[in-house]
Design an enzyme around this catalytic site. Structure first.
Site, PDB file in Angstrom:
ATOM      1  N   GLU A 113      -5.726 -35.554-100.233  1.00 58.52           N
ATOM      2  CA  GLU A 113      -6.434 -35.140-101.445  1.00 58.52           C
ATOM      3  C   GLU A 113      -7.413 -34.009-101.147  1.00 58.52           C
ATOM      4  OE1 GLU A 113      -6.338 -39.230-104.032  1.00 58.52           O
ATOM      5  OE2 GLU A 113      -7.468 -39.246-102.152  1.00 58.52           O
ATOM      6  N   GLU A 133      -2.144 -45.234 -99.885  1.00 63.93           N
ATOM      7  CA  GLU A 133      -3.122 -46.200-100.381  1.00 63.93           C
ATOM      8  C   GLU A 133      -2.499 -47.495-100.878  1.00 63.93           C
ATOM      9  OE1 GLU A 133      -5.478 -42.323-100.824  1.00 63.93           O
ATOM     10  OE2 GLU A 133      -3.381 -42.952-100.814  1.00 63.93           O
TER      11      GLU A 133
END
Length: 258
Positions: A113, A133
């Site tokens: 990210e 995640e």
């Protein structure tokens, strides 16, 4: 901030107008914690505030870009974010000037990210990318679920999010997620890209980046009108005159950033 600075979490140095920001937690694979996030935010503020700085490179020490959020810090209740700036001091507020990610090793979870929040990406051929995640019962909440589908095909982004699997540098390049892949020094390749930017007019670079970023959310029938409000700063600048003169005189421009 001094020209070169080092903390336990972050180092910065300047090389010919390029601010090099290095996440300095190699023993933790550069997992992002609060202090590192605050350091990145401060470095990017410096980038935008100092006229002599034209481009920044974000990288990681010890052969890894960033492995994501520091889970030990997370369990202690620590957030690796900066208010108004997002994860790593970057994901919700990008700098005005160009930012290049130089990726070795892993860019995973929050590390990916951070990478996609940068404007350009140079990667080593052995680098790996992913948002794993879901494997930890978490979600890629710092842009992975929202920004990644804007950058690569939706179904590919969906697969990365739902499986948590990694892709390699060649696949990332083929998808357009990475600008350049190198078998050599990733910092050398990133500096080569940075210098190709610093050779250009600072105002032209800054406003071009602004229009490309902001126009994605402009209504289609308002794009030219909104762009027209930003362009006079470029075309009416002394640098625009200097660029044209330098071309006619077959010499390198002497940019002033004005």
């Amino acid at each position: 901030m001094a020209e070169n600075s080092t903390t336990e979490e972050l180092t910065t140095r300047v090389d010919d107008g390029v601010l090099i920001i290095t996440i300095n937690r190699p023993d933790a694979r550069n997992a992002m914690n609060k202090a590192a996030a605050e350091g990145i935010a401060a470095a990017l503020d410096r980038l935008d505030s100092e006229d002599d700085l034209r481009v920044a490179i974000l990288t990681g020490a010890g052969g890894t870009f960033c492995s994501g959020m520091d889970l030990k810090g997370f369990l202690r209740g620590e957030s690796p974010s900066v208010e108004g700036r997002g994860f790593g001091g970057l994901t919700e507020k990008k700098p005005v000037k160009p930012l290049i990610a130089a990726v070795e090793g892993y860019a995973l979870a929050g590390g990916l990210e951070l990478m996609i929040a940068c404007d350009l990406v140079v990667a080593h051929s052995g680098a790996k990318f992913g948002i794993p995640e879901a494997k930890r019962g978490l979600a890629a909440a710092a842009g992975g679920l929202m920004v990644l589908p804007d950058l690569i095909p939706h179904k590919v982004a969906m697969e990365l999010a739902l499986t948590g699997d990694f892709i390699d540098a060649q696949r990332a390049y083929d998808l357009g997620l990475v600008n350049r892949v190198t078998d050599g020094s990733v910092m050398d390749a990133a500096m080569e890209l940075a210098r190709s930017i610093t050779a250009n007019g600072p105002i032209a670079v800054r406003v071009s980046k602004q229009i490309m970023d902001e126009s994605r959310s402009w209504p289609r029938d308002e794009r030219y009108t909104r762009q027209a409000k930003l362009l006079p700063e470029v075309f009416m600048s002394p640098d625009a005159q200097e660029g044209s003169k330098a071309f006619a005189e077959k010499r390198k421009p002497n940019w002033t950033g004005k």
